[in-house]
Write an enzyme that holds these catalytic residues in place. Structure first.
Site, PDB file in Angstrom:
ATOM      1  N   SER A 135       0.948  -1.516  -0.067  1.00  0.00           N
ATOM      2  CA  SER A 135       0.119   0.079   0.054  1.00  0.00           C
ATOM      3  C   SER A 135       0.772   1.046  -0.009  1.00  0.00           C
ATOM      4  O   SER A 135       1.876   1.357   0.545  1.00  0.00           O
ATOM      5  CB  SER A 135      -0.829  -0.075   1.284  1.00  0.00           C
ATOM      6  OG  SER A 135      -1.437   1.251   1.346  1.00  0.00           O
ATOM      7  N   TYR A 148      -1.846  -0.963  10.078  1.00  0.00           N
ATOM      8  CA  TYR A 148      -1.917  -1.194   8.477  1.00  0.00           C
ATOM      9  C   TYR A 148      -0.672  -0.781   7.757  1.00  0.00           C
ATOM     10  O   TYR A 148      -0.104  -1.489   7.049  1.00  0.00           O
ATOM     11  CB  TYR A 148      -3.002  -0.643   8.009  1.00  0.00           C
ATOM     12  CG  TYR A 148      -3.438  -0.893   6.584  1.00  0.00           C
ATOM     13  CD1 TYR A 148      -3.839  -2.260   6.236  1.00  0.00           C
ATOM     14  CD2 TYR A 148      -2.998  -0.231   5.753  1.00  0.00           C
ATOM     15  CE1 TYR A 148      -3.793  -2.692   4.670  1.00  0.00           C
ATOM     16  CE2 TYR A 148      -3.528  -0.275   4.219  1.00  0.00           C
ATOM     17  CZ  TYR A 148      -3.636  -1.707   4.068  1.00  0.00           C
ATOM     18  OH  TYR A 148      -3.798  -2.073   2.512  1.00  0.00           O
TER      19      TYR A 148
END
Length: 241
Positions: A135, A148
């Site tokens: 990401s 995350y």
């Protein structure tokens, strides 16, 4: 581009994973879907003429069993499965230890264990490829999403390190780092964060998951070995590396 190659995609029952699964089949590969969502996964597998294995990325024995059920060599592995929903919008001081550990267990340890379990089958291929879905939050340091972001930063680091361990076997490994995509899993993301991305991209606007598929398909191909160890920010120019 992937004619005759066997590819497994984790977390492929829905969202980005399902888009990648379709793209792999359209490129000519034999597909195995690996997911914890058994009903949705089997339904998509039937639609695509693919195989299905149930896997819980948080459980090492589940990963071993899923990979042991595969037939023959494996030409490609897409590590898309991860925890992403419902863990953002919280400052680092307020993250529950259980949440942190669960994200790391699935996103980091699960990715490592999946690659470790698949390595013998990838070696059998002679041209194995691994694509890790990271990401771009780990590239620009997205706030209020620390568990995350940290997990995806670890995935990027593993990609680089593993390229040197897997390279002698001619196994290529790379990572893609998309931004916020227009999938149901990002519905919970505040509108302000969506707008930050849409306004900040070199190509303004939202980014559909279909954007990512052509890059992943290429990275699974035999011609992608020269990109081993690379992290590609497939985010329409929100972050440059």
């Amino acid at each position: 581009m992937l004619d005759g190659r066997h590819v497994m995609v984790t977390g492929a029952a829905r969202g980005l994973g399902a888009v990648l699964a379709r793209a792999v089949v359209e490129a000519g590969a034999r597909l195995t879907i690996a997911d914890l969502a058994e009903e949705e996964g089997r339904t998509l597998a039937t639609e695509l003429g693919a195989g299905f294995v149930r896997v819980d990325l948080g459980e090492p024995e589940s990963i071993k069993a899923a990979v042991a059920s595969l037939d023959g060599p494996l030409d490609g592995l897409v590590n898309n499965g991860a925890i992403a929903t419902g863990i953002g919008g919280i400052g680092f001081e307020d993250i529950e230890l259980e949440t942190w550990d669960r994200v790391m267990r699935v996103n980091v340890r699960g990715t490592w264990l999946m690659i470790r379990a698949c390595a013998p089958l990838l070696r059998q291929s002679g041209s194995g490829r691994v694509v890790n879905v990271a990401s771009d939050t780990a590239l620009w340091g997205a706030p209020n999403l620390l568990s995350y972001t940290a997990s995806k930063g670890a995935v990027m680091s593993m990609t680089r390190s593993l390229s040197r361990e897997l390279g002698p076997d001619r196994i290529g490994i790379a990572a893609v780092a998309p931004g916020i995509l227009t999938t149901p899993s990002t519905d919970y993301v505040p509108e302000a964060r969506h707008k930050l991305y849409e306004d900040g991209r070199a190509v303004p606007g939202p980014q559909p998951p279909e954007d990512i598929a052509p890059t992943v398909v290429f990275l699974l191909s035999e011609g992608a070995l020269t990109l081993t160890g690379q992290v590609l920010p497939v985010n329409r120019g929100f972050v440059f590396t």
